[in-house]
Design a protein around this motif. Structure first.
Motif: not given
Length: 157
Positions: A50, A54-55, A85, A87
């Protein structure tokens, strides 16, 4: 027993780091006498994947840091710190045809509990506590069978 630091590894933000982290987690837990590393290995795989997807850890020059702490004789906390990130990680329901999006749902199913700590400089740490069992002195070869419990999610600032 109070919490005990078992180890930390800083890895480049590359897909090969997932396998290295899985190996390091297994070694740290075995050295500390924990019998079952499979849940912790699976969780670290999901959390690093992840972070890479995502980062900023997945960008050129990015890193992930994995820390392992024994909460007690049968539970460890695995924590993956990423480069941040826009989010906040959350478990979600994926459709039957979705190829992605089940990682944190899986972590939630396996971990005793999990959450996110927001750190300074845009970094964050995603952590999960997992049952590992521990060897009983004088009874080599006997261990406790690991079980999974549903966890929760929290953000701590």
């Amino acid at each position: 027993m109070s919490e005990r630091f078992l180890g930390e590894v800083v890895l480049p933000g590359a897909t090969q780091s997932v396998a290295v982290a899985r190996h390091c987690i297994a070694e740290m837990l075995a050295t500390a006498g924990h019998q079952d590393a499979e849940s912790a290995r699976l969780i670290v795989s999901e959390l690093i994947t992840n972070a890479l997807i995502h980062t900023a850890s997945g960008l050129h020059g990015g890193v992930v840091t994995v820390e392992v702490v024994a909460i007690d004789a049968e539970v460890v906390r695995v924590e993956v710190t990423d480069d941040g990130a826009d989010t906040v990680p959350r478990a979600r329901e994926s459709g039957g045809d979705d190829c992605h999006g089940r990682g944190l749902w899986l972590v939630e199913q396996i971990a005793l509990k999990w959450g996110v700590r927001l750190l300074g400089a845009g970094q964050r740490a995603v952590w999960a506590e997992v049952f590992t069992g521990v060897a009983v002195p004088g009874r080599a070869g006997e261990g406790v069978v690991a079980g999974a419990a549903r966890g929760g999610w929290e953000v701590k600032g």
